[in-house]
Design a protein around this motif. Structure first.
Motif, PDB file in Angstrom:
ATOM      1  N   TRP A  46     -13.681   0.883   0.827  1.00 38.91           N
ATOM      2  CA  TRP A  46     -12.597   1.808   1.188  1.00 38.91           C
ATOM      3  C   TRP A  46     -11.387   1.019   1.674  1.00 38.91           C
ATOM      4  O   TRP A  46     -10.262   1.307   1.278  1.00 38.91           O
ATOM      5  CB  TRP A  46     -13.043   2.789   2.257  1.00 38.91           C
ATOM      6  N   TYR A  47     -11.634   0.045   2.537  1.00 39.57           N
ATOM      7  CA  TYR A  47     -10.543  -0.815   3.013  1.00 39.57           C
ATOM      8  C   TYR A  47      -9.922  -1.568   1.837  1.00 39.57           C
ATOM      9  O   TYR A  47      -8.710  -1.667   1.721  1.00 39.57           O
ATOM     10  CB  TYR A  47     -11.075  -1.795   4.068  1.00 39.57           C
ATOM     11  N   TYR A  71      -7.574   0.600  -0.214  1.00 42.75           N
ATOM     12  CA  TYR A  71      -6.291   0.797   0.458  1.00 42.75           C
ATOM     13  C   TYR A  71      -5.404  -0.445   0.298  1.00 42.75           C
ATOM     14  O   TYR A  71      -4.226  -0.340  -0.044  1.00 42.75           O
ATOM     15  CB  TYR A  71      -6.508   1.110   1.941  1.00 42.75           C
ATOM     16  N   GLY A 125      -2.363   3.277  -2.045  1.00 39.46           N
ATOM     17  CA  GLY A 125      -3.551   2.975  -1.262  1.00 39.46           C
ATOM     18  C   GLY A 125      -4.171   4.204  -0.630  1.00 39.46           C
ATOM     19  O   GLY A 125      -5.396   4.340  -0.579  1.00 39.46           O
ATOM     20  N   ILE A 126      -3.345   5.125  -0.158  1.00 35.60           N
ATOM     21  CA  ILE A 126      -3.851   6.360   0.454  1.00 35.60           C
ATOM     22  C   ILE A 126      -4.590   7.203  -0.582  1.00 35.60           C
ATOM     23  O   ILE A 126      -5.678   7.716  -0.314  1.00 35.60           O
ATOM     24  CB  ILE A 126      -2.692   7.182   1.070  1.00 35.60           C
ATOM     25  N   LEU A 142      -7.938   5.601  -1.377  1.00 35.33           N
ATOM     26  CA  LEU A 142      -8.847   5.768  -0.249  1.00 35.33           C
ATOM     27  C   LEU A 142      -9.408   7.190  -0.193  1.00 35.33           C
ATOM     28  O   LEU A 142     -10.623   7.383  -0.061  1.00 35.33           O
ATOM     29  CB  LEU A 142      -8.126   5.435   1.057  1.00 35.33           C
TER      30      LEU A 142
END
Length: 169
Positions: A116-117, A120, A141-142, A145
């Motif tokens: 997940w990181y 992003y 990135g949002i 994610l």
């Protein structure tokens, strides 16, 4: 052609610098018979050149990547994650970027939370590369994610690969 921004040597007629992504036609890159940069006397260190493709990014067939990921029960997804990491690292030009192998290990150890990181941060790197090339960018990135959090990580991978394919042209 020599990039006026970073001093990297590029193929004749290149539109974008293969190292930093600068638009060489607008920036006024020049041919130098001696192979010396004409621009900044103290250029940033030039990482190794990977290929003739801008930024060293290889285009991949998204549908084939998804099909192989499904057929191999997700094993191909690790390779795809590795290649996308290496491609985005080339785009960023960061010599200390986390390698694809480390990303895979951290993803496995954290049961996918590190991914997940990673999604992003890849969105940020792609947005920065698009801005350097004068392309419109958003906050990708949002989106990547959120898709991963709701269980659509493969869609995030496909979107990242689509952006990489676009930047490779």
């Amino acid at each position: 052609m020599i990039c006026p921004n970073c001093g990297a040597n590029n193929a004749d007629g290149a539109v974008f610098c293969s190292n930093c992504g600068t638009n060489m036609q607008q920036a006024g890159a020049s041919q130098n018979p001696y192979g010396m940069p004409n621009a900044n006397p103290n250029p940033t260190p030039v990482p190794p050149q990977y290929s003739g493709i801008p930024g060293g990014v290889q285009e991949r067939n998204i549908a084939l990547c998804i099909i192989l990921s499904i057929i191999t029960c997700g094993i191909y997804t690790f390779y795809w994650l590795y290649t996308m990491t290496e491609d985005t690292n080339r785009l960023s030009g960061d010599p200390n970027a986390t390698s694809g192998g480390v990303v895979i290990i951290l993803s496995i150890i954290t049961c996918g939370i590190y991914t997940w990181y990673w999604l992003y941060k890849r969105g940020e790197i792609i947005d920065q590369a698009k801005v350097r090339r004068g392309m419109p960018s958003g906050n990708s990135g949002i989106l990547y994610l959120i898709l991963a959090i709701v269980g659509l990580g493969i869609v995030s991978y496909a979107l990242i690969q689509n952006e990489l394919n676009t930047l490779a042209r």
